[in-house]
Design a protein around this motif. Structure first.
Motif, PDB file in Angstrom:
ATOM      1  N   ARG A 265       0.836  -1.213   0.000  1.00  0.00           N
ATOM      2  CA  ARG A 265       0.000   0.000   0.000  1.00  0.00           C
ATOM      3  C   ARG A 265       0.872   1.264   0.000  1.00  0.00           C
ATOM      4  O   ARG A 265       0.665   2.190   0.790  1.00  0.00           O
ATOM      5  N   LEU A 266       1.840   1.271  -0.898  1.00  0.00           N
ATOM      6  CA  LEU A 266       2.751   2.404  -1.008  1.00  0.00           C
ATOM      7  C   LEU A 266       1.996   3.636  -1.514  1.00  0.00           C
ATOM      8  O   LEU A 266       1.363   3.593  -2.571  1.00  0.00           O
ATOM      9  N   PRO A 267       2.046   4.743  -0.775  1.00  0.00           N
ATOM     10  CA  PRO A 267       1.391   5.977  -1.236  1.00  0.00           C
ATOM     11  C   PRO A 267       2.222   6.631  -2.342  1.00  0.00           C
ATOM     12  O   PRO A 267       3.240   7.275  -2.070  1.00  0.00           O
ATOM     13  N   LEU A 268       1.793   6.480  -3.588  1.00  0.00           N
ATOM     14  CA  LEU A 268       2.609   6.900  -4.722  1.00  0.00           C
ATOM     15  C   LEU A 268       2.866   8.411  -4.721  1.00  0.00           C
ATOM     16  O   LEU A 268       3.984   8.849  -5.033  1.00  0.00           O
ATOM     17  N   LEU A 269       1.842   9.205  -4.397  1.00  0.00           N
ATOM     18  CA  LEU A 269       2.033  10.650  -4.408  1.00  0.00           C
ATOM     19  C   LEU A 269       3.083  11.065  -3.390  1.00  0.00           C
ATOM     20  O   LEU A 269       3.961  11.889  -3.677  1.00  0.00           O
ATOM     21  N   HIS A 270       3.018  10.487  -2.190  1.00  0.00           N
ATOM     22  CA  HIS A 270       4.021  10.800  -1.172  1.00  0.00           C
ATOM     23  C   HIS A 270       5.398  10.291  -1.592  1.00  0.00           C
ATOM     24  O   HIS A 270       6.413  10.971  -1.388  1.00  0.00           O
ATOM     25  N   TYR A 271       5.443   9.104  -2.188  1.00  0.00           N
ATOM     26  CA  TYR A 271       6.713   8.528  -2.641  1.00  0.00           C
ATOM     27  C   TYR A 271       7.392   9.465  -3.646  1.00  0.00           C
ATOM     28  O   TYR A 271       8.600   9.732  -3.551  1.00  0.00           O
ATOM     29  N   LEU A 272       6.632   9.954  -4.613  1.00  0.00           N
ATOM     30  CA  LEU A 272       7.190  10.858  -5.610  1.00  0.00           C
ATOM     31  C   LEU A 272       7.531  12.217  -5.002  1.00  0.00           C
ATOM     32  O   LEU A 272       8.547  12.827  -5.337  1.00  0.00           O
ATOM     33  N   ARG A 273       6.679  12.669  -4.083  1.00  0.00           N
ATOM     34  CA  ARG A 273       6.881  13.978  -3.482  1.00  0.00           C
ATOM     35  C   ARG A 273       8.162  14.037  -2.656  1.00  0.00           C
ATOM     36  O   ARG A 273       8.846  15.066  -2.637  1.00  0.00           O
ATOM     37  N   GLN A 274       8.508  12.946  -1.986  1.00  0.00           N
ATOM     38  CA  GLN A 274       9.693  12.979  -1.133  1.00  0.00           C
ATOM     39  C   GLN A 274      10.990  13.083  -1.949  1.00  0.00           C
ATOM     40  O   GLN A 274      12.029  13.425  -1.417  1.00  0.00           O
ATOM     41  N   HIS A 275      10.903  12.806  -3.269  1.00  0.00           N
ATOM     42  CA  HIS A 275      12.079  12.927  -4.122  1.00  0.00           C
ATOM     43  C   HIS A 275      12.181  14.293  -4.789  1.00  0.00           C
ATOM     44  O   HIS A 275      13.185  14.572  -5.464  1.00  0.00           O
ATOM     45  N   SER A 276      11.165  15.146  -4.633  1.00  0.00           N
ATOM     46  CA  SER A 276      11.163  16.421  -5.344  1.00  0.00           C
ATOM     47  C   SER A 276      12.220  17.380  -4.815  1.00  0.00           C
ATOM     48  O   SER A 276      12.816  18.147  -5.580  1.00  0.00           O
ATOM     49  N   LEU A 277      12.456  17.354  -3.498  1.00  0.00           N
ATOM     50  CA  LEU A 277      13.451  18.266  -2.927  1.00  0.00           C
ATOM     51  C   LEU A 277      14.860  17.979  -3.455  1.00  0.00           C
ATOM     52  O   LEU A 277      15.520  18.886  -3.963  1.00  0.00           O
ATOM     53  N   PRO A 278      15.367  16.755  -3.358  1.00  0.00           N
ATOM     54  CA  PRO A 278      16.709  16.514  -3.902  1.00  0.00           C
ATOM     55  C   PRO A 278      16.791  16.740  -5.409  1.00  0.00           C
ATOM     56  O   PRO A 278      17.822  17.184  -5.913  1.00  0.00           O
ATOM     57  N   LEU A 279      15.704  16.444  -6.145  1.00  0.00           N
ATOM     58  CA  LEU A 279      15.738  16.659  -7.587  1.00  0.00           C
ATOM     59  C   LEU A 279      15.855  18.143  -7.921  1.00  0.00           C
ATOM     60  O   LEU A 279      16.652  18.546  -8.791  1.00  0.00           O
ATOM     61  N   ALA A 280      15.078  18.979  -7.227  1.00  0.00           N
ATOM     62  CA  ALA A 280      15.162  20.421  -7.467  1.00  0.00           C
ATOM     63  C   ALA A 280      16.550  20.955  -7.121  1.00  0.00           C
ATOM     64  O   ALA A 280      17.143  21.748  -7.869  1.00  0.00           O
ATOM     65  N   ALA A 281      17.086  20.505  -5.981  1.00  0.00           N
ATOM     66  CA  ALA A 281      18.437  20.935  -5.590  1.00  0.00           C
ATOM     67  C   ALA A 281      19.479  20.454  -6.593  1.00  0.00           C
ATOM     68  O   ALA A 281      20.438  21.162  -6.908  1.00  0.00           O
ATOM     69  N   GLY A 282      19.286  19.233  -7.117  1.00  0.00           N
ATOM     70  CA  GLY A 282      20.222  18.690  -8.086  1.00  0.00           C
ATOM     71  C   GLY A 282      20.232  19.459  -9.396  1.00  0.00           C
ATOM     72  O   GLY A 282      21.294  19.660 -10.008  1.00  0.00           O
ATOM     73  N   LEU A 283      19.069  19.912  -9.847  1.00  0.00           N
ATOM     74  CA  LEU A 283      19.000  20.683 -11.089  1.00  0.00           C
ATOM     75  C   LEU A 283      19.703  22.031 -10.935  1.00  0.00           C
ATOM     76  O   LEU A 283      20.411  22.487 -11.846  1.00  0.00           O
ATOM     77  N   VAL A 284      19.519  22.674  -9.794  1.00  0.00           N
ATOM     78  CA  VAL A 284      20.233  23.933  -9.542  1.00  0.00           C
ATOM     79  C   VAL A 284      21.739  23.683  -9.516  1.00  0.00           C
ATOM     80  O   VAL A 284      22.536  24.451 -10.069  1.00  0.00           O
ATOM     81  N   MET A 285      22.149  22.603  -8.876  1.00  0.00           N
ATOM     82  CA  MET A 285      23.561  22.238  -8.818  1.00  0.00           C
ATOM     83  C   MET A 285      24.141  22.057 -10.215  1.00  0.00           C
ATOM     84  O   MET A 285      25.236  22.548 -10.532  1.00  0.00           O
ATOM     85  N   CYS A 286      23.408  21.345 -11.092  1.00  0.00           N
ATOM     86  CA  CYS A 286      23.886  21.105 -12.457  1.00  0.00           C
ATOM     87  C   CYS A 286      24.073  22.418 -13.214  1.00  0.00           C
ATOM     88  O   CYS A 286      25.057  22.595 -13.946  1.00  0.00           O
TER      89      CYS A 286
END
Length: 480
Positions: A406-427
């Motif tokens: 019963r993995l909450p998909l929206l929460h699963y994806l949401r928890q990865h948004s912070l590192p992804l946003a930081a990673g794009l700025v880093m790039c």
């Protein structure tokens, strides 16, 4: 999660981190030296030989050991049954590889391949002898011993390989490295483990082993097609030099994957297996593991892709510059692998290895079809097809996890948004400093800027509450 189990998992995770640090630092140092001494053709020949070795090893490694780790209660009969099964498979496939070395080299029109296959055949049997001991140490969270094994093995194997390379042994140097490392692995594990095989093999235990391991062996076979069909097709169609270029890019990819989450796979399986009867605890632990993996994976893989034009030729030599675009494509798949690697641990921990088999089958078949279509276009096209296929099929595993725990998909994806946003700025920041050719100082500057920017963005985004990776469904905060 019970406090005692949490403490054991945390201690195990720390030693796995040490083991991975040893594996990556020492292994990369050896690899750097050998890459400069030997060049692409030698690595391409070894990669072709490794396809045959990997085929023999998939019947012994992983699936049989996982059966021991996952089982809630153990007895001598089950351990003896695993040992006999692994030993039989190891010696059978090692012997077949020895006998087939000549015909295989003729079939592939690579006469230099035969001696490599003959000397690599014992590795299959040696690894089979270590299956039970390694699984018992993993089950007991004895990762300190495994870390010592890794460090000693890499140093000894690296010394042998470098010595042989300097003596002009060519691709055989890479074989000598693997043989010595496998021997060290055998000695350390059998010294550390007090278990010794007996005569308690029974049909009941063999049937239980087969019921658990058969889907995993089938999955390993498909994973073999998924991971090794590219090596085989590139080697046959494009030749050893092209395969050597692809091998180096893929090797760097695997090093980065190990740094992020793959080293935690044993801890993950051990931890998830203990929680298999507590769905909520299993789900929350899985979310913690994947959140940690994503936070580490994003800067590592995105940053590596940005600095690759400077880093790869600088580290390995100008003869490896064609590997840059290959690695940049593969880095996209590595980011996905690092986070999704825990999916299969959950499948196995829940006693559902068939799910792991199904996902791997889909990936293997689609990957093979794409490779056959694009291999004539070159190694860059192969890497691009491999990565795009991985991302297109990524939702399949998440849908299965949603049903299984019963993995909450929206929460699963949401928890990865912070590192992804930081990673794009880093790039964006690092790309402004990227130039080629450059010096080691230039590379160090790029890496330093990337680390500082990524960490600063993580802190800023968290304070602004742009996303809440520590929050669980329903607005509750997770316990840390």
């Amino acid at each position: 999660m019970p406090p005692s189990l949490l403490n054991s998992a945390a201690a195990g995770a720390r030693w796995v981190m040490v083991e991975n640090l040893l594996r990556q630092v020492l292994g990369l140092a050896v690899f750097l030296v050998l890459a400069r001494l030997l060049g692409p053709e030698a690595f391409g020949l070894l990669a072709l030989a490794a396809v045959a070795v990997a085929f023999g090893s998939l019947f012994t490694e992983g699936s049989l050991g996982d059966a021991i780790v996952q089982r809630q209660s153990l007895d001598d009969g089950f351990l003896d049954s695993v040992f006999v099964t692994a030993l039989s498979a190891g010696f059978v496939f090692g012997g077949l590889l020895l006998l087939a070395s000549g015909p295989l080299s003729q079939l592939l029109d690579q006469p230099q391949l035969a001696p490599l296959l003959r000397w690599l055949a014992p590795v299959v049997a040696i690894n089979a002898l270590c299956v039970v001991q390694q699984a018992l140490l993993q089950r007991a969270f004895a990762y300190r011993t495994l870390a010592i094994r890794t460090g000693v093995g890499i140093v000894a194997g690296g010394a042998a390989g470098i010595g042989m390379a300097m003596a002009g042994q060519g691709a055989l140097s890479l074989v000598g490295q693997q043989l010595v490392q496998a021997g060290i692995n055998l000695v350390v594990l059998w010294t550390a483990s007090s278990w010794r095989p007996g005569r308690s093999v029974s049909r009941v235990h063999l049937r239980a082993l087969a019921a658990f391991a058969a889907p995993l062996v089938a999955r390993n076979l498909l994973n073999f097609v998924n991971r090794k069909s590219d090596d085989l097709l590139i080697g046959i169609v494009l030749g050893p030099v092209a395969l050597g270029i692809y091998t180096l890019a893929y090797r760097v990819l695997l090093v980065l994957e190990e740094l992020v989450s793959r080293g935690f796979d044993g801890v993950g399986l051990s931890t998830f297996s203990r929680l298999q009867n507590d769905e909520r605890a299993l789900r929350e632990t899985f979310l913690r593991f994947t959140r940690l993996a994503a936070t580490a994976a994003v800067p590592i893989f995105l940053g590596a892709a940005v600095v690759a034009p400077l880093a790869l030729p600088l580290l390995f030599g100008e003869q490896w510059r064609p590997a840059v675009p290959v690695f940049q494509w593969l880095a996209g798949a590595g980011l996905l692998h690092a986070v999704f690697h825990f999916n299969h641990a959950v499948f196995k921990a829940g006693g559902r290895p068939g799910l792991s088999f199904g996902v791997t089958a889909l990936n293997a078949v689609s990957n093979l079809v794409l490779l056959i279509v694009v291999v004539q276009l070159g190694v860059v096209a192969v890497a691009a097809a491999y990565t795009l296929r991985a991302w297109v099929l990524a939702p399949v595993g998440l849908i299965i996890l949603r049903r299984l725990i019963r993995l909450p998909l929206l929460h699963y994806l949401r928890q990865h948004s912070l590192p992804l946003a930081a990673g794009l700025v880093m790039c964006a920041a690092v790309a402004r400093l990227a130039w080629s050719p450059g010096s080691a100082t230039d590379l160090l500057l790029q890496v330093t800027v990337g680390v500082v920017v990524y960490c600063a963005c993580l802190a800023i985004f968290l304070n602004l509450r742009i996303c809440m990776p520590g929050e669980l469904p329903g607005g509750r905060r997770s316990a840390h």
